[in-house]
Design a protein around this motif. Structure first.
Motif, PDB file in Angstrom:
ATOM      1  N   SER A  40       0.831  -1.207   0.000  1.00  0.00           N
ATOM      2  CA  SER A  40       0.000   0.000   0.000  1.00  0.00           C
ATOM      3  C   SER A  40       0.862   1.253   0.000  1.00  0.00           C
ATOM      4  O   SER A  40       0.605   2.201  -0.753  1.00  0.00           O
ATOM      5  CB  SER A  40      -0.916  -0.012   1.222  1.00  0.00           C
ATOM      6  OG  SER A  40      -1.693   1.168   1.289  1.00  0.00           O
ATOM      7  N   GLU A  54      -5.630   4.494   4.075  1.00  0.00           N
ATOM      8  CA  GLU A  54      -5.185   3.406   3.191  1.00  0.00           C
ATOM      9  C   GLU A  54      -4.337   2.386   3.950  1.00  0.00           C
ATOM     10  O   GLU A  54      -4.477   1.174   3.741  1.00  0.00           O
ATOM     11  CB  GLU A  54      -4.383   3.981   2.016  1.00  0.00           C
ATOM     12  CG  GLU A  54      -5.218   4.701   0.974  1.00  0.00           C
ATOM     13  CD  GLU A  54      -5.409   6.173   1.313  1.00  0.00           C
ATOM     14  OE1 GLU A  54      -5.120   6.571   2.470  1.00  0.00           O
ATOM     15  OE2 GLU A  54      -5.863   6.925   0.423  1.00  0.00           O
ATOM     16  N   ALA A  88      -5.160  -1.601   4.714  1.00  0.00           N
ATOM     17  CA  ALA A  88      -4.229  -2.682   4.413  1.00  0.00           C
ATOM     18  C   ALA A  88      -4.050  -3.602   5.615  1.00  0.00           C
ATOM     19  O   ALA A  88      -4.017  -4.834   5.483  1.00  0.00           O
ATOM     20  CB  ALA A  88      -2.881  -2.105   3.981  1.00  0.00           C
TER      21      ALA A  88
END
Length: 381
Positions: A317, A369, A373
């Motif tokens: 990520s 984000e 993940a």
């Protein structure tokens, strides 16, 4: 350019009086670690937007006014790659800085192709770096005018570079990121060497080629070299190179005649230190078999599949985000931070924000984000 050399107490007082009230000051230091064993500051360069001076710490008496300047939150201090300068200020004088701006960090967040000062000065001002004094011995006195010019060049354009980089950061809304990184620099302190620095010999290149007796000899030679370098205040490799230590440990000798034939043993060492060198070898040969050192094995870590999955997911990520933001992955979020997140396994952004390694700007910009993940990887375990 005529460089102003500040080498008397009254001259330092006059300089600080002149710059009093300046909101921006650029600073740099020169040490001599390539030549000396003990880290210390031998020059301090100081620039405002309109003037530059080079301060000789060996002759100006108390540097308390410099400490006060560093600590003054009303004055922004500009450095390029401040870490080592700040460590030396702490080690030698217990000076700590407030309100910093590091142009190297700024360049990283602008994704500059070259983040060294020389590269930035060439790009923005067309200045080609003079490389003659990159390894100069700044402890020698008197310093030549060309050496002083070279030293002054490290800060002369730093205030202008600050303006350029700061404006660019502001235009892409990353100034607050750099400010937070620079706030962390305020915590920089000198890190004392390990309790047993002589254990470093086990990590020397070539040490793994030695048997345990050879390691014992290498350890004694390393201890002798460290003590000698400290007493002489001379860089260790200038006392005796690592290759010579390894050679003597691999093929121990016992006489002056044999020592003279060893390549890399300088005349000064032969004339003044031969008995000490041979004594170190003799001590290594006399170490009892039961006490012989050995190369430590790397510790075995118990496998944690969940942790590994989380770390790899975070890394993937992060790399994708770095590409999107046009930043080096390690600048956007170092692996050490990813490891800390993977270890904690946060379930919310608030929990992620409690992790010491995570910056506020990272939480805001890439936190969602990264959290996604972690959660996805956790569900797959």
């Amino acid at each position: 350019m005529t460089v102003r050399l500040v080498d008397r107490p009254e001259a330092l007082g006059a300089l600080l009086t002149e710059i009093a009230g300046a909101p921006l000051v650029a600073l740099d230091t020169e040490a001599a670690s390539f030549h000396r064993y003990h880290d210390r500051i031998y020059l301090i360069q100081l620039s405002t937007p309109t003037s530059t001076a080079v301060i000789d710490p060996l002759s100006v008496g108390s540097l308390a006014p410099i400490g006060a300047l560093l600590a003054d939150p009303a004055v922004e201090k500009v450095f390029h790659d401040a870490d080592y300068d700040l460590r030396l200020f702490d080690k030698e004088f217990c000076f700590h800085a407030k309100h910093l701006f590091d142009t190297r960090i700024a360049a990283q967040f602008l994704n500059e192709p070259g983040i060294g000062l020389a590269a930035l000065l060439e790009k923005y001002f067309g200045i080609t770096a003079d490389k003659r004094f990159q390894r100069a011995d700044w402890s020698v006195r008197p310093l030549s005018s060309v050496m002083l010019d070279y030293a002054a060049g490290d800060t002369t354009n730093l205030c202008k570079l600050y303006d350029i980089l700061r404006n660019q950061l502001q235009s892409i809304e990353r100034l607050s990121w750099v400010i937070e990184e620079c706030e962390r620099l305020e915590l920089t302190r000198w890190t004392a060497p390990a309790a047993d620095p002589t254990g470093d010999f086990l990590r020397m290149k070539g040490a793994r080629l030695l048997d345990r007796r050879g390691l014992a000899i290498l350890g004694e030679l390393h201890r002798w070299r460290s003590a000698t370098a400290s007493a002489l205040d001379r860089a260790e490799f200038r006392v005796m190179g690592n290759e010579v230590l390894i050679s003597l440990a691999q093929h121990p000798i016992t006489t002056d005649h044999e020592l003279k034939a060893v390549k890399g043993v300088g005349r000064d060492m032969l004339e003044r230190r031969a008995p000490e060198i041979l004594g170190a070898i003799t001590r290594g040969l006399a170490v009892p078999d039961a006490d012989l050192p050995r190369i430590p094995r790397s510790p075995r870590h118990s496998a944690d599949p969940g942790y590994e999955l989380r770390f790899e997911a975070l890394k993937k990520s992060r790399n994708s985000l770095a590409q999107r933001l046009t930043l080096a992955p390690g600048v956007l979020c170092p692996n050490g931070t990813l490891e800390a997140i993977a270890q904690v396994e946060p379930e919310t952004l608030d929990e992620m924000g409690q992790i010491a390694e995570v910056r506020r700007w990272q939480l805001a910009v890439i936190g969602p984000e990264l959290l996604a993940a972690v959660n996805t990887a956790s569900l797959s375990v």
